[in-house]
Design a protein around this motif. Structure first.
Motif, PDB file in Angstrom:
ATOM      1  N   LEU A  59     -14.621   5.655   9.510  1.00 45.47           N
ATOM      2  CA  LEU A  59     -13.774   4.913  10.450  1.00 45.47           C
ATOM      3  C   LEU A  59     -12.554   5.780  10.732  1.00 45.47           C
ATOM      4  O   LEU A  59     -11.542   5.720  10.042  1.00 45.47           O
ATOM      5  CB  LEU A  59     -13.362   3.565   9.853  1.00 45.47           C
ATOM      6  N   ARG A  60     -12.656   6.608  11.765  1.00 42.07           N
ATOM      7  CA  ARG A  60     -11.657   7.653  12.021  1.00 42.07           C
ATOM      8  C   ARG A  60     -10.445   7.163  12.806  1.00 42.07           C
ATOM      9  O   ARG A  60      -9.508   7.923  13.043  1.00 42.07           O
ATOM     10  CB  ARG A  60     -12.304   8.821  12.764  1.00 42.07           C
ATOM     11  N   SER A  61     -10.445   5.894  13.192  1.00 46.47           N
ATOM     12  CA  SER A  61      -9.320   5.376  13.966  1.00 46.47           C
ATOM     13  C   SER A  61      -8.076   5.170  13.119  1.00 46.47           C
ATOM     14  O   SER A  61      -6.983   4.972  13.656  1.00 46.47           O
ATOM     15  CB  SER A  61      -9.703   4.049  14.627  1.00 46.47           C
ATOM     16  N   GLY A  62      -8.220   5.204  11.802  1.00 51.04           N
ATOM     17  CA  GLY A  62      -7.100   4.944  10.919  1.00 51.04           C
ATOM     18  C   GLY A  62      -6.854   6.064   9.939  1.00 51.04           C
ATOM     19  O   GLY A  62      -7.524   7.096   9.951  1.00 51.04           O
ATOM     20  N   GLY A  69      -5.576   3.379  -2.162  1.00 52.53           N
ATOM     21  CA  GLY A  69      -6.745   2.571  -1.858  1.00 52.53           C
ATOM     22  C   GLY A  69      -6.533   1.688  -0.650  1.00 52.53           C
ATOM     23  O   GLY A  69      -6.886   0.504  -0.665  1.00 52.53           O
ATOM     24  N   THR A  70      -5.954   2.256   0.431  1.00 53.39           N
ATOM     25  CA  THR A  70      -5.657   1.490   1.636  1.00 53.39           C
ATOM     26  C   THR A  70      -6.064   2.260   2.879  1.00 53.39           C
ATOM     27  O   THR A  70      -6.272   3.473   2.838  1.00 53.39           O
ATOM     28  CB  THR A  70      -4.155   1.163   1.740  1.00 53.39           C
ATOM     29  N   VAL A  71      -6.153   1.555   3.984  1.00 55.90           N
ATOM     30  CA  VAL A  71      -6.359   2.179   5.286  1.00 55.90           C
ATOM     31  C   VAL A  71      -5.386   1.552   6.270  1.00 55.90           C
ATOM     32  O   VAL A  71      -5.156   0.335   6.260  1.00 55.90           O
ATOM     33  CB  VAL A  71      -7.817   2.007   5.770  1.00 55.90           C
ATOM     34  N   THR A  72      -4.778   2.374   7.112  1.00 57.04           N
ATOM     35  CA  THR A  72      -3.873   1.911   8.157  1.00 57.04           C
ATOM     36  C   THR A  72      -4.561   2.081   9.502  1.00 57.04           C
ATOM     37  O   THR A  72      -4.967   3.185   9.872  1.00 57.04           O
ATOM     38  CB  THR A  72      -2.549   2.689   8.132  1.00 57.04           C
ATOM     39  N   LEU A  73      -4.706   0.979  10.239  1.00 57.13           N
ATOM     40  CA  LEU A  73      -5.468   0.944  11.483  1.00 57.13           C
ATOM     41  C   LEU A  73      -4.595   0.510  12.653  1.00 57.13           C
ATOM     42  O   LEU A  73      -3.547  -0.127  12.454  1.00 57.13           O
ATOM     43  CB  LEU A  73      -6.629  -0.047  11.348  1.00 57.13           C
ATOM     44  N   PRO A  74      -5.033   0.810  13.885  1.00 56.11           N
ATOM     45  CA  PRO A  74      -4.343   0.269  15.058  1.00 56.11           C
ATOM     46  C   PRO A  74      -4.418  -1.258  15.076  1.00 56.11           C
ATOM     47  O   PRO A  74      -5.436  -1.842  14.698  1.00 56.11           O
ATOM     48  CB  PRO A  74      -5.127   0.862  16.234  1.00 56.11           C
ATOM     49  N   ASP A 214      -5.385 -11.958   3.935  1.00 58.61           N
ATOM     50  CA  ASP A 214      -4.979 -11.707   2.554  1.00 58.61           C
ATOM     51  C   ASP A 214      -5.199 -10.278   2.084  1.00 58.61           C
ATOM     52  O   ASP A 214      -4.693  -9.900   1.019  1.00 58.61           O
ATOM     53  CB  ASP A 214      -5.699 -12.669   1.609  1.00 58.61           C
ATOM     54  N   THR A 215      -5.948  -9.459   2.809  1.00 60.43           N
ATOM     55  CA  THR A 215      -6.087  -8.050   2.427  1.00 60.43           C
ATOM     56  C   THR A 215      -5.026  -7.165   3.067  1.00 60.43           C
ATOM     57  O   THR A 215      -4.936  -5.985   2.760  1.00 60.43           O
ATOM     58  CB  THR A 215      -7.471  -7.492   2.795  1.00 60.43           C
ATOM     59  N   VAL A 216      -4.220  -7.748   3.964  1.00 60.72           N
ATOM     60  CA  VAL A 216      -3.158  -6.987   4.630  1.00 60.72           C
ATOM     61  C   VAL A 216      -1.989  -6.796   3.675  1.00 60.72           C
ATOM     62  O   VAL A 216      -1.509  -7.748   3.065  1.00 60.72           O
ATOM     63  CB  VAL A 216      -2.683  -7.706   5.908  1.00 60.72           C
ATOM     64  N   ILE A 217      -1.501  -5.564   3.534  1.00 67.25           N
ATOM     65  CA  ILE A 217      -0.342  -5.299   2.682  1.00 67.25           C
ATOM     66  C   ILE A 217       0.864  -4.818   3.478  1.00 67.25           C
ATOM     67  O   ILE A 217       1.961  -4.724   2.936  1.00 67.25           O
ATOM     68  CB  ILE A 217      -0.676  -4.290   1.572  1.00 67.25           C
ATOM     69  N   ALA A 218       0.674  -4.514   4.766  1.00 69.20           N
ATOM     70  CA  ALA A 218       1.778  -4.173   5.665  1.00 69.20           C
ATOM     71  C   ALA A 218       1.294  -4.383   7.090  1.00 69.20           C
ATOM     72  O   ALA A 218       0.128  -4.124   7.397  1.00 69.20           O
ATOM     73  CB  ALA A 218       2.241  -2.733   5.464  1.00 69.20           C
ATOM     74  N   VAL A 226      -1.483  -1.799  11.147  1.00 66.43           N
ATOM     75  CA  VAL A 226      -1.670  -2.724  10.048  1.00 66.43           C
ATOM     76  C   VAL A 226      -2.345  -1.967   8.907  1.00 66.43           C
ATOM     77  O   VAL A 226      -3.212  -1.126   9.131  1.00 66.43           O
ATOM     78  CB  VAL A 226      -2.517  -3.949  10.476  1.00 66.43           C
ATOM     79  N   THR A 227      -1.933  -2.248   7.676  1.00 68.17           N
ATOM     80  CA  THR A 227      -2.492  -1.585   6.497  1.00 68.17           C
ATOM     81  C   THR A 227      -3.211  -2.612   5.636  1.00 68.17           C
ATOM     82  O   THR A 227      -2.662  -3.671   5.329  1.00 68.17           O
ATOM     83  CB  THR A 227      -1.387  -0.896   5.683  1.00 68.17           C
ATOM     84  N   LEU A 228      -4.447  -2.287   5.261  1.00 61.45           N
ATOM     85  CA  LEU A 228      -5.280  -3.209   4.497  1.00 61.45           C
ATOM     86  C   LEU A 228      -5.780  -2.543   3.213  1.00 61.45           C
ATOM     87  O   LEU A 228      -5.981  -1.330   3.158  1.00 61.45           O
ATOM     88  CB  LEU A 228      -6.493  -3.653   5.316  1.00 61.45           C
TER      89      LEU A 228
END
Length: 395
Positions: A59-62, A69-74, A214-218, A226-228
């Motif tokens: 998932l290269r969009s983020g 252990g997180t990913v930040t996405l549009p 609930d998986t969102v941390i920012a 958004v970071t999940l």
């Protein structure tokens, strides 16, 4: 097999905060046991050809943070049928060209989702409108494991985000090319979400999670990000990270810290890789190896630990096994059809029980009678769909 709530406990990596997503899956450095330092090793083969061994972000969009252990996405802005605002993410699409351009996972199998599983929306500029299914983030998520020696099933499991009867994460753009997108809703359109651009602190959490997944941390609408949290598992013996956003069962949604999505009931299960199937299989173990099998004086984790019972004991995530993902197979879908398995008493007595890592290893153990469905039932789908977009392959 009928959908049985008592049999539906899985994927705890983010939901109960047992461990970071990299728990037990990060590959060891190649310099271990060698006579040269890590700096002497060249880049991983995956940097030359993505199908080869080594890390590869799918998932290269983020942006993935392996340590956290997180990913930040549009973060995208959308509107319900009544005109109220919500925020969503994009993870998968049937449009190969746009998927590759945006860095989304391409999942042609999603085209076979239909009926209530797909919400028809229209594109107005850069925003989607007329989404019929809504999500209520106000409930407080609650999970209480069962008493030892049987923490499975949990005493109580209530999700923190509940979709109405029309909610599904899948949308179809009816005024363009009718492509399908996996677009899970992650927040209400309230105006104070920018307070959480730098993360959600302990004091903020009670208020924040009345409006966000609930998986969102920012979350930061002004920066459109958004970071999940990520969950960890395996696909054909390769460690992977994924996000868990929705499930069509209340108990699963609670344990996953995801959204209850009734619309996914319309997805047909049990078809796996057959023609017109929208799903791929995820393999979940109930009673894998656990720290409970170690002497009480042990000060280390079981190196083969896995499964729901281990997760319920707070030892880490269950380390589930996903079927095909991009670069490994051609049958990927973010809609995972849960196959729930249990090691037999015979397998445990013979010392065969171990961590399972890939689909055909599991199916062979089923064939030999060492793994069955829960309580000795026939092995296979339990009728639960979990929306788990793949994010990264670690090896």
């Amino acid at each position: 097999m009928a959908k049985l709530v008592s049999l539906v406990v899985l994927l705890f990596a983010a939901s109960l905060n047992f461990a970071k997503a990299d728990d037990d899956v990060q590959p060891a450095p190649p310099s271990i046991g060698a006579d040269v330092p890590l700096t002497y090793f060249g880049p991983p083969p995956s940097s030359v050809q993505k199908e080869l061994i080594g890390p590869h972000q799918l998932l290269r969009s983020g942006t993935v943070d392996l340590d956290a252990g997180t990913v930040t996405l549009p973060l995208y802005e959308g509107y319900y049928e009544d005109g109220s605002k919500h925020y969503y993410i994009l993870t998968d699409t049937t449009d190969r060209g746009n998927g590759e351009a945006l860095g989304l996972n391409v999942a042609p199998k999603l085209s076979y989702a239909h009926g209530r599983a797909v919400d028809d929306v229209y594109l107005d500029g850069f925003k989607i409108r007329n989404r019929t299914g809504k999500v209520d983030f106000r409930p407080a998520r609650s999970v209480v494991p069962g008493d030892e020696p049987n923490p499975f099933p949990p005493k109580r499991a209530r999700p923190g985000a509940i979709g109405d009867k029309n909610y599904t994460p899948l949308i179809r753009l009816v005024n363009t090319d009718r492509s399908l997108y996996n677009a899970p809703i992650v927040a209400d359109g309230v105006n104070f979400l920018n307070d959480y651009c730098n993360g959600i602190s302990g004091r903020q959490a009670k208020k924040a999670y009345k409006y966000i997944h609930d998986t969102v941390i920012a979350i930061c609408p002004e920066e459109q990000t958004v970071t999940l949290n990520l969950a960890s598992g395996f696909s054909f013996a390769r460690p992977v990270f994924y996000i868990s956003t929705d499930a069509n069962d209340m108990t699963v949604a609670a344990l996953e810290a995801s959204t209850f999505a009734p619309g996914l009931d319309a997805v047909v299960v049990g078809g796996d890789d057959s023609a017109f199937s929208a799903v791929e299989r995820i393999f979940v173990t109930i009673n894998g190896p656990s720290n409970a099998q170690l002497p009480r004086s042990s000060n280390f984790d079981h190196p083969q630990r896995q499964g729901i019972e281990s997760a319920l004991r707070g030892e880490g995530g269950p380390l589930n096994v996903l079927g095909g993902i991009p670069t490994i197979a051609t049958d990927y879908s973010p809609l995972w059809d849960m196959n729930l398995g249990e090691w037999t008493k015979k397998a445990i007595k013979l010392g065969i029980r171990t961590r399972v890592l890939e689909e055909f290893q599991i199916l062979g153990l089923v064939l030999d009678g060492f793994i069955t469905g829960p309580n000795g039932d026939e092995y296979g789908s339990v009728g639960i769909i979990i929306n788990c977009p793949i994010v990264q392959r670690l090896l």
